[in-house]
Scaffold this active site. Structure first.
Site, PDB file in Angstrom:
ATOM      1  N   ASP A 331      26.345 -46.741  11.542  1.00  0.00           N
ATOM      2  CA  ASP A 331      25.069 -46.716  12.208  1.00  0.00           C
ATOM      3  C   ASP A 331      25.391 -46.232  13.626  1.00  0.00           C
ATOM      4  OD1 ASP A 331      22.339 -47.289  12.400  1.00  0.00           O
ATOM      5  OD2 ASP A 331      22.768 -49.171  13.433  1.00  0.00           O
ATOM      6  N   ASP A 524      25.442 -52.759  13.473  1.00  0.00           N
ATOM      7  CA  ASP A 524      25.407 -53.878  14.418  1.00  0.00           C
ATOM      8  C   ASP A 524      24.531 -55.011  13.901  1.00  0.00           C
ATOM      9  OD1 ASP A 524      22.974 -52.727  14.654  1.00  0.00           O
ATOM     10  OD2 ASP A 524      23.042 -52.428  16.821  1.00  0.00           O
ATOM     11  N   ASP A 528      19.739 -53.351  10.000  1.00  0.00           N
ATOM     12  CA  ASP A 528      20.467 -52.676   8.922  1.00  0.00           C
ATOM     13  C   ASP A 528      21.078 -53.625   7.896  1.00  0.00           C
ATOM     14  OD1 ASP A 528      22.419 -53.518  10.620  1.00  0.00           O
ATOM     15  OD2 ASP A 528      22.971 -51.523  11.317  1.00  0.00           O
TER      16      ASP A 528
END
Ligand code: ADP
Ligand code: MG
Length: 631
Positions: A331, A524, A528
């Site tokens: 990400d 993080d 997600d």
């Protein structure tokens, strides 16, 4: 050493002393009448140390037979030793049992130690919390502290519960949590997580969580549960033992029976005793203890070593998978970039700059997204959250809220399209936050993020380790994404994705690769979590304090340094190397001894020494996985 282990140790000493005494007293050199020449007396004497050392094994073997779970190590040992005694090899019988117990003791000690080590290593469990009572400071059980209580942490003490500093400043050491030795300074308004050690000033902290929900408790829980998830290698070993033990038992039986029959047919003396002795030796050799114990122990040690370095692994299966990761999906925000956005421009259309920023910051005031936090920081003044209502965070797009009753929408172009607000493009490089007030376009804020110091280095080192496919997924604009990927040398970029798109992209990647190669996703943990759980290995970074990420991830990196990913993979590779060394070593030595035993070259003494020897070496090798300093 615990009580049980001490008891075994005493039994070992007693029976060893008895065995030696009896061996001396009954020796033919001394020639003591009744002792050196009377088989029955000798048998009775030797049975004393035999039962002292072996009664529990015999009992377990007997129970196993009753429960129709015949073939295990206890059975092997019981048959081998009883058989030896029946053949008149009293000394061997007792010695085999004795060494077997020494081996068992050694392994239970090593396992117990490394299991304890994992939690102890981290040494983060707080014993008490200080609260201000009627007569000064009081120490209470952290479990009893309610949310919102003010706790006091003096220099040298651990922060027991997560909270926010309300008074004082200090530098805190997070090394027990993150492996990072540079202390962090905190002052009023900063969040502190439990498990840090206060090094300097007195801090007053208002707790924001209960103890059970605090970072320390979460971490300890995670580490303690990690042994329940078995790796493929461990499962292989238990399946292996399942077939292996019966196989060697039948093999031994065949060895005892078939050669004498053939000899009889050939007209030779049967030598039944000799062949039974060989069969029993074969049984002793074949005991798979070293293998069965050293594999889980290696994983234990690997997981323990990793947690010492600030990498929490939720199970040996993940450690194993990590070692064969060939594809890493990152990400962008907060993972490769710092996630600390600087406002580089405010382009306002029909209201003052300050007003625009004020509305934006208030609308974002409940957001934990790095973008939201940066907008709040750019505003700089205190935010009155009571002015804000109807907050809605639209994942991957932005936020809407009412500020003083006015409807504010702030986010990317997708958000504007959602509300049919025409927006102006901006030519500045950076992430553009469009703002609409009461469905009218009000301008945009340009913010930009910076790369983390180690991102580039980390990608380079991952490539060197054989992770040659790196992918970056982001909800940010293509311009920003391409720029970042170019800087870092990432091989594939996908931009302007919604969180749902990230899941389908990862699924695509999972389908496209050979199943032996594993795919890891690093994020993080902010919006997600679904991707984290979908990947072969989900790695949450800098996740301290983010419960969702700790829950969804398979591996948690305690700080947000991208080099920790390299470290984690290094540790997993070392651990797997040790696991395979142990498997090959143990099986190799076993096979050689089995062969020698069948040929009649190895006797029972060699067999038991080989077994205990292999186990000790394998266990010591396993413990090497704890050492991760220079991985
Ligand atoms: P990334 O994939 O880089 O981690 P996200 O999926 O978290 O990014 O967010 C994608 C995009 O959605 C951001 O680039 C931003 O344009 C928009 N966005 C997300 N959260 C917010 C927010 N709190 N305020 C404004 N915009 C946001
Ligand atoms: Mg993100």
């Amino acid at each position: 050493m615990n009580k049980k282990q001490k008891k075994v140790l005493i039994r070992i000493i007693v029976s060893a002393v008895l065995l030696i005494l009896i061996a001396i007293l009954t020796s033919e050199k001394l020639g003591i009448p009744f002792l050196s020449d009377n088989g029955i007396v000798q048998l009775i004497l030797y049975l004393i140390p035999y039962f002292v050392i072996g009664y529990d094994i015999l009992k377990k073997a007997f129970k196993g037979i009753m429960n129709r779970q015949v073939f295990d190590e206890n059975f092997l040992m019981a048959v081998a030793t009883v058989g030896a005694i029946c053949l008149g090899e009293y000394r061997e019988g007792v010695a085999v049992m004795l060494f077997y117990q020494i081996g068992e003791l050694f392994q239970s000690y090593a396992v117990g130690k490394s299991r304890r080590n994992i939690s102890e290593l981290m040494d983060i469990r707080p014993d008490y919390a200080n609260i201000e009572g009627e007569n000064g400071l009081e120490q209470v059980d952290p479990d009893e502290v309610e949310i919102g209580t003010i706790i006091i942490v003096s220099p040298g003490e651990k922060v027991p519960i997560d909270g926010v500093v309300v008074e004082g400043n200090a530098s805190v050491n997070t090394s027990a949590l993150t492996g990072e030795s540079v202390p962090r300074t905190v002052s009023v308004g900063d969040e502190v997580i439990s498990g840090c050690i206060n090094m300097t000033g007195v801090l007053k902290i208002r707790t924001t969580k209960e103890f059970g929900e605090s970072t320390v408790s979460k971490i300890l829980e995670l580490v303690e549960n990690s042994s329940s998830k078995k790796s493929r290698s461990e499962n292989f070993i238990s399946r292996f033992a399942h077939y292996y033990t019966p196989a060697v038992c039948y093999g031994a039986l065949a060895l005892a029976v078939i050669p004498p029959i053939i000899r009889l047919i050939m007209g030779l003396p049967a030598e039944l005793g000799e062949w039974i002795y060989r069969a029993l030796t074969f049984l002793v050799i074949s005991c798979p203890c070293a293998l069965v114990i050293s594999i889980p122990l290696s994983f234990f040690a690997g997981i323990g070593g990793a947690s010492k370095a600030g990498v929490l692994v939720k199970g040996s299966n993940y450690l194993e998978a990590l070692a064969s990761v060939k594809h890493i999906v990152f990400d962008k925000t907060g993972t490769l970039t710092k996630g600390i956005f600087q406002v580089t421009g405010v382009h306002h259309s029909n209201m003052e700059r300050d007003e625009l920023l004020e509305l934006a910051a208030h609308a974002e005031s409940f957001s934990s997204h790095p973008i939201g936090k940066s907008v709040q920081a750019a505003y700089g003044k205190t935010i009155d959250q009571s002015r804000v209502t109807d907050i809605e965070e639209i994942s991957g797009k932005g936020v809407t809220a009412r500020v003083d009753g006015r409807k504010v929408a702030i986010g990317n172009s997708k958000l504007m399209e959602l509300y049919f607000v025409p927006y102006k493009d901006c030519h500045d490089v950076g992430t553009i936050l469009h703002i609409a007030v009461d469905d009218e376009y009000a301008g945009h804020i340009v913010i930009s993020d910076v790369l983390k110091d180690n991102s580039k280095d980390a990608i380079k080192r991952l490539n060197k380790m054989g992770v040659n496919h790196t992918v970056m997924l982001t909800g940010d604009s293509k311009a920003v994404a391409d720029h970042v990927a170019g800087e870092l040398g990432i091989s594939e970029v996908n931009s302007e994705l919604l969180p749902g798109d990230k899941v389908s992209k990862v699924e695509e990647l999972l389908d496209a690769k050979p199943s032996k190669e594993k795919l890891a996703f690093v994020g993080d943990g902010i919006n997600d979590a679904p991707v984290l759980s979908r990947a072969d290995v989900g790695i949450a970074m800098g996740a301290l304090g983010s419960d969702a990420a700790i829950e969804a991830a398979d591996i948690v990196l305690m700080d947000d340094d991208p080099l920790k990913i390299v470290k984690a993979i290094g540790i997993s590779k070392k651990c797997m190397r040790i696991v395979y060394e142990n498997i090959y070593f143990a099986i190799g030595v076993k096979l050689i001894c089995l062969l020698l035993g069948a040929l009649g070259i190895a006797n029972m003494w060699l067999a038991i020494f080989a077994d205990v020897g292999v186990m000790v070496i394998a266990v010591l090798n396993a413990i090497r996985a704890l050492m991760v300093k220079n991985v």
